[in-house]
Structures are given as C-alpha cells and as structure tokens.
Design a protein around this motif. Structure first.
Motif, short mmCIF file in Angstrom:
data_model
loop_
_atom_site.label_atom_id
_atom_site.label_comp_id
_atom_site.label_asym_id
_atom_site.label_seq_id
_atom_site.Cartn_x
_atom_site.Cartn_y
_atom_site.Cartn_z
N PRO A 7 0.83 -1.20 0.00
CA PRO A 7 0.00 0.00 0.00
C PRO A 7 0.87 1.25 0.00
O PRO A 7 2.02 1.23 0.46
CB PRO A 7 -0.79 -0.10 1.30
CG PRO A 7 -0.60 -1.49 1.80
CD PRO A 7 0.67 -2.00 1.21
N ILE A 8 0.33 2.33 -0.49
CA ILE A 8 0.99 3.64 -0.40
C ILE A 8 0.29 4.41 0.72
O ILE A 8 -0.87 4.79 0.58
CB ILE A 8 0.92 4.40 -1.73
CG1 ILE A 8 1.64 3.58 -2.81
CG2 ILE A 8 1.52 5.79 -1.58
CD1 ILE A 8 1.51 4.13 -4.20
N PRO A 9 0.98 4.60 1.85
CA PRO A 9 0.31 5.21 3.00
C PRO A 9 0.17 6.73 2.83
O PRO A 9 1.05 7.39 2.29
CB PRO A 9 1.23 4.86 4.17
CG PRO A 9 2.58 4.74 3.55
CD PRO A 9 2.36 4.22 2.15
N LYS A 10 -0.95 7.22 3.31
CA LYS A 10 -1.19 8.66 3.23
C LYS A 10 -2.18 9.03 4.33
O LYS A 10 -3.18 8.34 4.53
CB LYS A 10 -1.74 9.05 1.87
CG LYS A 10 -1.86 10.54 1.65
CD LYS A 10 -2.31 10.83 0.23
CE LYS A 10 -2.44 12.33 0.02
NZ LYS A 10 -2.96 12.63 -1.32
N ILE A 33 -4.15 1.43 -2.72
CA ILE A 33 -3.50 0.28 -3.37
C ILE A 33 -4.31 0.01 -4.63
O ILE A 33 -5.51 0.29 -4.69
CB ILE A 33 -3.47 -0.94 -2.41
CG1 ILE A 33 -2.51 -1.99 -2.92
CG2 ILE A 33 -4.86 -1.49 -2.19
CD1 ILE A 33 -2.22 -3.09 -1.90
N ASN A 34 -3.66 -0.53 -5.64
CA ASN A 34 -4.36 -0.74 -6.91
C ASN A 34 -5.40 -1.85 -6.85
O ASN A 34 -6.43 -1.78 -7.51
CB ASN A 34 -3.35 -1.03 -8.04
CG ASN A 34 -2.61 0.22 -8.45
OD1 ASN A 34 -3.18 1.30 -8.52
ND2 ASN A 34 -1.32 0.07 -8.72
N VAL A 35 -5.14 -2.89 -6.06
CA VAL A 35 -6.05 -4.02 -6.02
C VAL A 35 -6.42 -4.34 -4.58
O VAL A 35 -5.53 -4.53 -3.74
CB VAL A 35 -5.42 -5.28 -6.69
CG1 VAL A 35 -6.36 -6.47 -6.60
CG2 VAL A 35 -5.05 -5.00 -8.14
N GLY A 36 -7.71 -4.41 -4.30
CA GLY A 36 -8.17 -4.87 -2.99
C GLY A 36 -8.31 -3.77 -1.95
O GLY A 36 -7.80 -2.66 -2.11
#
Length: 195
Positions: A7-10, A33-36
């Motif tokens: 994931p890319i946290p933000k 995240i791209n999936v899920g």
C-alpha cells in the motif's frame, strides 16, 4: 512467484496543531492500493490504538505527539507513515485588583493582567468594561465608574498559538453619603443648652 503490491500510505489531517481545551481533530486514512481493500491501524501517542478509517482522537496533555498509520493489504503487505501534531496549552486568564469595593467619587480602578500560559506567551489582551473596549496588549487597565452598583470588567487573553481564555471581575461601587444634619434649636441659653 507472485509479488504483491505494498500500500501507499497517506494521512489526511484537518489540522496539525490545536488548543488542548478545544480539540476537533479529524484524521483520515487516505492510503491506497491498486487491487483490494486496505485495513488501517492507527497508533496515536498518549491516546491509543484505532482501527477505523477516520478517527477523532482527543489529547489530555500538551506537547508534540507522533501519529503512526499502518496500512495492510489483504495479502498482509504493510506500509506505514508517521506525522506529528502539536497540542497547545490554554492560557489561564486572571485579573488582579487591590480591592473589589469602591466609593463613587471618580475612584480609578486599576487592574493588572496576571494571566499565565504553560507553553507560549500571551499575545493579545482584550479588556472590556461598560464604557469601552481596549484591544491593545497592555497588561494594565484603568476604569472609572460614574454610577453606583455592581459592575463587571472582563479580560480575554489570546496566546501566541491562538488559544483563548477569559475571566471577569465584579466590582461594587457604593454611592457617596449625603452630609446632612438638623439642630433641635438654633438658639439656647448659655447655661442650660442641649443641642
């Protein structure tokens, strides 16, 4: 071999600093995240652990606090991010006066701001009585009341972090007595007088 995406946290925060007595923090997990889907775990220093996407923590202490957000994918891939928020102290407004009762003889009432603040300085003062409002930063204030009765003077202080407190002091102004006398007889004998 399957490689899963992290994931890319933000974090979205509505504010990075607030006053201890007036807190309205909104922290939103904006990780993606791209999936899920993603799961969130917030670790808010001095407050606790949260698993909601949106949290509203309340801090009981002043200072600088770390906010850690961990985001987990369905495949247990994890990413985390830290940010910091600052909780400022509320100033304690306080007025000093030598007395709270005066006679109505154009007596000046001198007041002094003895407010305090645990973290930071008093930036502005607003003195208010029934006749005027002074908005400068003078630590002292003088008022003269022209009528007897109960009167109120208010002090509002604002810290350099924009935290606010106010207080007031009541003063009792007594009317002046009226000098008057009566004589039971304006002329009496020298030897048997009884005024």
């Amino acid at each position: 071999v399957t490689v899963w995406e992290n994931p890319i946290p933000k974090i979205y925060l509505n504010d990075f600093s607030q006053c201890q007595n007036v807190q309205n923090f909104i922290f939103v997990d904006s990780s993606f995240i791209n999936v899920g889907p993603l799961n969130s775990v917030w670790d808010v220093e001095k407050v606790g652990i949260f698993t909601d996407k949106i949290i509203n923590p309340v801090f009981n202490e002043i200072g600088l606090f770390r906010i850690n957000l961990k985001s987990y994918s369905l495949n247990n891939c994890e990413s985390s991010i830290d940010t910091f928020i600052h909780i400022h102290s509320k100033p304690q407004a306080k007025i000093f006066s030598s007395d709270t009762q005066f006679c109505l003889n154009n007596q000046k009432i001198d007041l002094i701001d003895i407010s305090s603040n645990l973290s930071g300085e008093i930036h502005k003062r607003y003195w208010e009585d029934e006749s005027n409002l002074i908005t400068d930063s003078a630590k002292s204030f003088t008022s003269i009341f022209t009528e007897s009765g109960i009167h109120k003077i208010k002090l509002k202080v604002i810290s350099d972090s924009n935290c606010i407190d106010s207080t007031y002091q009541y003063f009792r102004i007594f009317p002046l007595p009226k000098a008057d006398y009566t004589v039971n007889d304006s002329a009496q004998c020298l030897s048997s007088n009884d005024y």
